[in-house]
Design an enzyme around this catalytic site. Structure first.
Site, short mmCIF file in Angstrom:
data_model
loop_
_atom_site.label_atom_id
_atom_site.label_comp_id
_atom_site.label_asym_id
_atom_site.label_seq_id
_atom_site.Cartn_x
_atom_site.Cartn_y
_atom_site.Cartn_z
N ARG A 47 0.82 -1.21 0.00
CA ARG A 47 0.00 0.00 0.00
C ARG A 47 0.86 1.26 0.00
O ARG A 47 0.63 2.19 -0.78
CB ARG A 47 -0.93 0.01 1.21
CG ARG A 47 -1.85 1.23 1.25
CD ARG A 47 -2.46 1.42 2.63
NE ARG A 47 -3.39 2.53 2.66
CZ ARG A 47 -3.04 3.82 2.70
NH1 ARG A 47 -1.75 4.16 2.69
NH2 ARG A 47 -3.95 4.77 2.75
N CYS A 87 -1.16 12.37 8.20
CA CYS A 87 -0.01 11.70 8.83
C CYS A 87 0.90 12.68 9.56
O CYS A 87 1.31 12.45 10.70
CB CYS A 87 0.79 10.93 7.79
SG CYS A 87 -0.13 9.62 6.95
N PHE A 133 -2.42 14.93 0.35
CA PHE A 133 -3.05 15.42 1.58
C PHE A 133 -3.03 14.36 2.67
O PHE A 133 -3.01 14.69 3.85
CB PHE A 133 -4.50 15.85 1.30
CG PHE A 133 -5.15 16.56 2.45
CD1 PHE A 133 -4.87 17.90 2.69
CD2 PHE A 133 -6.05 15.91 3.28
CE1 PHE A 133 -5.47 18.57 3.75
CE2 PHE A 133 -6.65 16.57 4.34
CZ PHE A 133 -6.36 17.91 4.58
N GLU A 134 -3.02 13.09 2.28
CA GLU A 134 -2.93 12.03 3.28
C GLU A 134 -1.69 12.22 4.15
O GLU A 134 -1.74 12.07 5.38
CB GLU A 134 -2.87 10.65 2.61
CG GLU A 134 -2.83 9.52 3.62
CD GLU A 134 -2.06 8.30 3.13
OE1 GLU A 134 -2.52 7.19 3.42
OE2 GLU A 134 -1.00 8.46 2.51
N THR A 135 -0.57 12.56 3.50
CA THR A 135 0.68 12.77 4.25
C THR A 135 0.66 14.10 4.97
O THR A 135 0.86 14.16 6.19
CB THR A 135 1.88 12.71 3.29
OG1 THR A 135 1.94 11.42 2.68
CG2 THR A 135 3.18 12.96 4.05
#
Length: 411
Positions: free
Chosen positions: A184, A287, A281-283
């Site tokens: 992933r 995160c 944006f996830e990072t």
């Protein structure tokens, strides 16, 4: 010259910051976390640190002379693959410097294997990708087998030009997940880099944040939990830290909806400055935000610049045969002088500044963002001197009845 990617033209701050930091406010408090997120994303939109070392290596390819646009595209796609494998600057840049395109012929692949084995000890991968270091040769072999003699652009074109974006992502995701030793994280990082090196031309993005993936999405899900004031839903290996119970699908869906709304808000407010999609944006929005709420291994404005200095310095010392000139040049064009170790006053120790890491968690004040907004360099002697309040340790806060960070830690 026409460039495929966004090119740096020198750091230029806004005339007025939309989310200025107030030193008298505790941004750890649940009611202030959304403001904190937006101040953070606004800052990253101007420094482009959310695109990490990829933007530096992509710049190096863009300014390479003597090759055609199609040759640059082949190098860009290969660099994106290497980023997915290594997730740092050292691995991709050193491999790319010796092999600027995939080693597809039997002779070139043998040369790659010999070269990689010879240089194995000085090769560096990100901690999250460290196990792939010993599997890199079969990983690259799997990628080359998939190419089956095609150019990378010919191989990816039918996937990239899929009409429906949701179908495009599924095809790209399934393809990347089919390469040996890609999971992933590596597939996600590859697609994020692939979109970036094409300048968002194909608008590659994931339809959602996959928060039901108990292990694979834990870091960004925990960021969503802090953002949503559901610190009791912070998990480790899919189980809540507070009581050991597994997080439910319904709880994951609530966090997914909250994170999706935060993402859309940030796109609406800052999407004109830099492209923001779920992949990056996830990072940056989840995160890295999660890492604000701890004492070690945190994130701050300038962290990416500092760790990149460490990596380039390592390459210049340990891999002197490969030039890093273009990487230094890209840094100077993307970042303000106040974030560049190489522009620091005499006596400054360059590289990651660990003394910065606990400051937000202990005080609730994002001094790193404040200094960027002020256009000043954050020095060790100024950790607390700019605060208009006493240093507030976690234990000094009264016990709260809400489900927030401080009450969770006390439990």
């Amino acid at each position: 010259m026409t460039h495929l990617s966004k090119m740096p033209t020198g750091y230029t701050p806004p005339a007025e910051w939309k989310y200025p930091i107030d030193l008298s406010i505790d941004y750890r408090k649940p009611e202030n976390r959304m403001y904190l997120l937006k101040a953070w994303v606004e800052a990253l939109s101007y420094t482009e640190e959310h695109n990490q070392q990829v933007r530096l290596m992509d710049y190096a390819i863009e300014v390479t002379e003597g090759i055609t646009q199609l040759e640059k595209i082949e190098r860009k796609i290969w660099m994106a693959f290497l980023w997915g494998c290594c997730y740092n600057g050292i691995g991709p840049w050193t491999i790319y410097s010796e092999f600027p395109v995939p080693p597809q012929s039997p002779q070139e692949f043998k040369r790659f294997c010999d070269w990689y084995n010879l240089n194995f000890e000085r090769m560096r991968f990100d901690t999250d990708c460290r196990y792939r270091k010993s599997k890199m040769i079969p990983c690259v072999q799997s990628y080359i087998d998939w190419l089956a003699g095609r150019t990378q652009m010919d191989a990816f074109r039918p996937l990239l030009e899929t009409k429906l974006q949701s179908d495009q992502f599924v095809k790209l995701w399934d393809t990347a997940m089919g390469w040996k030793y890609f999971g992933r994280l590596s597939a996600w990082n590859f697609l994020e880099a692939l979109n970036m090196v094409f300048g968002n031309m194909y608008q590659i993005d994931v339809p959602g944040f996959m928060l039901r993936d108990r292990d694979g999405s834990e870091s960004n899900r925990n960021g969503a939990a802090f953002l949503s004031n559901r610190d009791d839903w912070v998990t480790k290996h899919g189980k809540k830290k507070i009581n050991g119970c597994p997080i439910t699908d319904e709880e994951c869906d609530i966090l997914e909806a909250d994170l999706e709304q935060a993402f859309k808000d940030c796109v609406a407010e800052f999407g004109h400055i830099t492209f923001i999609n779920r992949l990056n944006f996830e990072t940056s929005g989840a995160c890295w935000l999660k890492k604000f709420f701890r004492l070690k291994n945190t994130r701050y404005i300038g962290w990416d610049a500092e760790r990149t200095w460490d990596e380039i310095d390592y390459m210049e010392r340990i891999w002197p045969e490969y030039s890093c000139k273009a990487l230094w040049e890209a840094r100077s064009l993307w970042l303000p002088d106040t974030l560049l170790c190489e522009k620091a006053p005499a006596g400054h120790v360059p590289g990651v500044q660990k003394w910065k890491m606990p400051v937000f968690f202990e005080t609730g004040v994002p001094l790193h963002i404040w200094h960027l907004q002020q256009g000043t360099r954050w020095e060790p002697s100024e950790v607390y001197t700019n605060l208009k309040m006493p240093v507030r340790k976690i234990d000094d806060n009264p016990k709260s009845t809400s489900v927030n960070l401080m009450s969770l830690l006390k439990r």
